[in-house]
Design a protein around this motif. Structure first.
Motif, PDB file in Angstrom:
ATOM      1  N   GLU A  19       2.748   9.873   7.877  1.00  0.00           N
ATOM      2  CA  GLU A  19       3.449   9.382   9.314  1.00  0.00           C
ATOM      3  C   GLU A  19       1.884   8.195   9.559  1.00  0.00           C
ATOM      4  OE1 GLU A  19       4.151  11.925  12.266  1.00  0.00           O
ATOM      5  OE2 GLU A  19       2.703  11.866  13.054  1.00  0.00           O
ATOM      6  N   ILE A  20       2.374   7.211  10.083  1.00  0.00           N
ATOM      7  CA  ILE A  20       1.526   6.706  10.796  1.00  0.00           C
ATOM      8  C   ILE A  20       1.505   6.355  12.372  1.00  0.00           C
ATOM      9  CG2 ILE A  20       0.780   4.391  11.131  1.00  0.00           C
ATOM     10  CD1 ILE A  20       1.280   4.827   8.335  1.00  0.00           C
ATOM     11  N   PHE A  21      -0.294   7.302  12.489  1.00  0.00           N
ATOM     12  CA  PHE A  21       0.177   7.912  14.012  1.00  0.00           C
ATOM     13  C   PHE A  21      -0.907   6.488  15.197  1.00  0.00           C
ATOM     14  CE2 PHE A  21      -2.051   9.736  17.271  1.00  0.00           C
ATOM     15  CZ  PHE A  21      -1.439  10.992  17.656  1.00  0.00           C
ATOM     16  N   VAL A  22       0.838   6.491  16.402  1.00  0.00           N
ATOM     17  CA  VAL A  22      -0.264   5.120  16.668  1.00  0.00           C
ATOM     18  C   VAL A  22      -0.761   5.478  18.187  1.00  0.00           C
ATOM     19  CG1 VAL A  22       0.277   2.960  18.048  1.00  0.00           C
ATOM     20  CG2 VAL A  22       1.836   3.618  15.705  1.00  0.00           C
ATOM     21  N   ALA A  31       2.545  -8.880  16.803  1.00  0.00           N
ATOM     22  CA  ALA A  31       2.875  -8.274  15.644  1.00  0.00           C
ATOM     23  C   ALA A  31       4.182  -7.698  14.983  1.00  0.00           C
ATOM     24  CB  ALA A  31       1.577  -7.215  15.710  1.00  0.00           C
ATOM     25  N   THR A  32       3.856  -7.495  13.808  1.00  0.00           N
ATOM     26  CA  THR A  32       5.374  -7.367  12.396  1.00  0.00           C
ATOM     27  C   THR A  32       4.642  -5.892  12.324  1.00  0.00           C
ATOM     28  OG1 THR A  32       6.109  -9.106  12.526  1.00  0.00           O
ATOM     29  CG2 THR A  32       6.652  -8.087  10.470  1.00  0.00           C
ATOM     30  N   TRP A  33       5.391  -4.992  12.485  1.00  0.00           N
ATOM     31  CA  TRP A  33       5.760  -3.698  12.371  1.00  0.00           C
ATOM     32  C   TRP A  33       6.376  -3.417  10.559  1.00  0.00           C
ATOM     33  CZ3 TRP A  33       5.130   0.564  16.044  1.00  0.00           C
ATOM     34  CH2 TRP A  33       3.719   0.105  17.250  1.00  0.00           C
ATOM     35  N   GLU A  34       5.993  -3.146   9.479  1.00  0.00           N
ATOM     36  CA  GLU A  34       6.530  -3.705   8.686  1.00  0.00           C
ATOM     37  C   GLU A  34       7.286  -1.962   7.726  1.00  0.00           C
ATOM     38  OE1 GLU A  34       7.009  -5.623   7.499  1.00  0.00           O
ATOM     39  OE2 GLU A  34       5.237  -7.356   7.644  1.00  0.00           O
ATOM     40  N   ASN A  35       8.399  -2.038   6.988  1.00  0.00           N
ATOM     41  CA  ASN A  35       8.589  -0.699   6.911  1.00  0.00           C
ATOM     42  C   ASN A  35       7.906   0.004   5.843  1.00  0.00           C
ATOM     43  OD1 ASN A  35      10.163   1.268   6.117  1.00  0.00           O
ATOM     44  ND2 ASN A  35      12.212   0.322   5.276  1.00  0.00           N
ATOM     45  N   LEU A  36       6.735   1.061   6.278  1.00  0.00           N
ATOM     46  CA  LEU A  36       5.981   0.918   5.153  1.00  0.00           C
ATOM     47  C   LEU A  36       6.372   2.473   4.367  1.00  0.00           C
ATOM     48  CD1 LEU A  36       2.110   0.976   7.714  1.00  0.00           C
ATOM     49  CD2 LEU A  36       3.528  -1.038   5.760  1.00  0.00           C
ATOM     50  N   SER A  93       0.902  -1.612   0.287  1.00  0.00           N
ATOM     51  CA  SER A  93      -0.044  -0.218   0.112  1.00  0.00           C
ATOM     52  C   SER A  93       0.756   1.085  -0.153  1.00  0.00           C
ATOM     53  CB  SER A  93      -1.083  -0.023   0.839  1.00  0.00           C
ATOM     54  OG  SER A  93      -2.231  -1.442   0.536  1.00  0.00           O
ATOM     55  N   THR A  94      -0.033   1.879  -0.331  1.00  0.00           N
ATOM     56  CA  THR A  94       0.868   3.452  -0.198  1.00  0.00           C
ATOM     57  C   THR A  94       0.646   4.803   0.973  1.00  0.00           C
ATOM     58  OG1 THR A  94       1.317   3.303  -2.626  1.00  0.00           O
ATOM     59  CG2 THR A  94       1.027   5.797  -1.701  1.00  0.00           C
ATOM     60  N   TYR A  95       1.685   5.493   1.149  1.00  0.00           N
ATOM     61  CA  TYR A  95       0.984   6.026   2.678  1.00  0.00           C
ATOM     62  C   TYR A  95       1.675   7.929   2.837  1.00  0.00           C
ATOM     63  CZ  TYR A  95      -0.112   1.382   3.969  1.00  0.00           C
ATOM     64  OH  TYR A  95      -0.434  -0.130   4.294  1.00  0.00           O
ATOM     65  N   THR A  96       1.986   7.790   1.704  1.00  0.00           N
ATOM     66  CA  THR A  96       2.750   9.034   1.194  1.00  0.00           C
ATOM     67  C   THR A  96       2.035  10.371   0.641  1.00  0.00           C
ATOM     68  OG1 THR A  96       3.952   8.286  -1.166  1.00  0.00           O
ATOM     69  CG2 THR A  96       5.083   8.337   1.201  1.00  0.00           C
ATOM     70  N   ALA A 117      13.394  -4.296   8.898  1.00  0.00           N
ATOM     71  CA  ALA A 117      14.715  -3.262   8.803  1.00  0.00           C
ATOM     72  C   ALA A 117      13.705  -1.882   8.327  1.00  0.00           C
ATOM     73  CB  ALA A 117      15.453  -3.838   7.844  1.00  0.00           C
ATOM     74  N   GLY A 118      14.692  -0.703   8.197  1.00  0.00           N
ATOM     75  CA  GLY A 118      14.250   0.130   7.888  1.00  0.00           C
ATOM     76  C   GLY A 118      13.070   0.740   8.812  1.00  0.00           C
ATOM     77  N   VAL A 119      12.482   0.427   9.442  1.00  0.00           N
ATOM     78  CA  VAL A 119      11.605   0.718  10.135  1.00  0.00           C
ATOM     79  C   VAL A 119      12.072   2.482  11.265  1.00  0.00           C
ATOM     80  CG1 VAL A 119       9.664   0.976  12.144  1.00  0.00           C
ATOM     81  CG2 VAL A 119      10.223  -0.499   9.878  1.00  0.00           C
TER      82      VAL A 119
END
Length: 200
Positions: free
Chosen positions: A56-59, A68-73, A47-50, A94-96
Motif C-alpha cells: 500500500e502507499i502510506f500517505v 495533484a492527480t492520484w493514479e491507479n498504482l 513503476s512496480t509497488y507489489t 479510475a481503479g484507485v
C-alpha cells in the motif's frame, strides 16, 4: 529498491523528483512507499509497488496544498489522518482504492478546492475503511465548496458515517453556506454507512 527492513522509499513534502519512472520497489519489510500528501502525485503507473510486507502507499499529512492527480498504482492508498483539499484540485483516477483509518474525514472546504473522482463502470474509485464495519471512518464532506468541477463518478463510498461523535453523521455530507455548494453525482454507490448514506 528491495530487501529494506523498513519502507522502500520515504518522501517528505519538500522532496523533489524531477524524474520518477519505471522503478521497482519490492520485497521490503513494510510498505513500498511512505510519503507526504504533497508528493503522492509524483508516483507513476510504470513503476512496480507489489511484493512488499504491506502493499500500500502510506500517505502522511492532512492538507493538499497543490493540485495533484492520484493514479491507479495497483495497490491502495492508506490515509490515517483527516484529509482536506481546501486550495487545490484533487483528481483520482479510475481503479484507485483509498483505505481510510478510524475517525478520518475527507473534506473539500472552499471554492478553490475540488474533488474529481472519476472512475469507470469496470474500474470504480473506492473509498473504504480499514475494517469492513459500519462507521469504520467518518466520510466525505463537501463543506461550502461551490466549485463546478466537483465530481463523484463511478465512485463507491463504504463503511463510513461514524455516529459515535455525530448522531447525524453521513457517508457523504453536502453542506451549503453563503457560498453555496455543488457536486455532480454520477453512478455513485454509497453503502454500509452507520449513519445516513447522503445528507444534504
Amino acid at each position: 529498491i528491495r530487501e529494506s527492513a523498513g519502507h522502500g522509499l520515504w518522501l517528505t513534502g519538500s522532496a523533489e523528483l524531477p524524474s520518477f519512472a519505471a522503478n521497482v520497489i519490492t520485497k521490503n519489510a513494510l510498505t513500498p512507499v511512505n510519503l507526504d500528501v504533497q508528493t503522492v502525485g509524483r508516483l507513476d503507473t510504470a513503476s512496480t509497488y507489489t511484493g512488499n510486507g504491506k502493499d500500500e502507499i502510506f500517505v502522511r499529512g492532512s492538507e493538499l496544498a497543490t493540485s495533484a492527480t492520484w493514479e491507479n498504482l495497483g495497490v491502495p492508498y492508506h490515509l490515517k489522518t483527516d484529509f482536506e483539499a481546501a486550495t487545490a484540485t484533487w483528481t483520482i483516477k479510475a481503479g484507485v482504492k483509498l483505505v481510510l483509518g478510524p475517525e478520518v474525514t475527507v473534506s473539500i472546504s472552499s471554492n478553490t478546492g475540488a474533488l474529481v473522482s472519476e472512475g469507470t463502470a469496470d474500474k470504480p474509485v473506492i473509498f473504504t475503511g480499514e475494517t469492513q464495519t459500519r462507521g469504520a471512518w467518518e466520510g466525505i464532506v463537501f463543506d461550502g465548496s461551490n466549485n463546478a468541477i466537483n465530481l463523484l463518478r463511478y465512485t463507491t463510498i463504504e463503511y463510513a458515517g461514524n455516529t459515535s461523535s455525530d448522531a447525524k453523521a453521513a457517508a457523504l455530507n453536502v453542506k451549503a453556506d453563503s457560498r453555496g455548494v455543488q457536486v455532480k453525482l454520477d453512478h455513485l454507490t454509497v453503502r454500509q454507512s452507520q449513519g445516513y448514506g447522503l445528507r444534504a
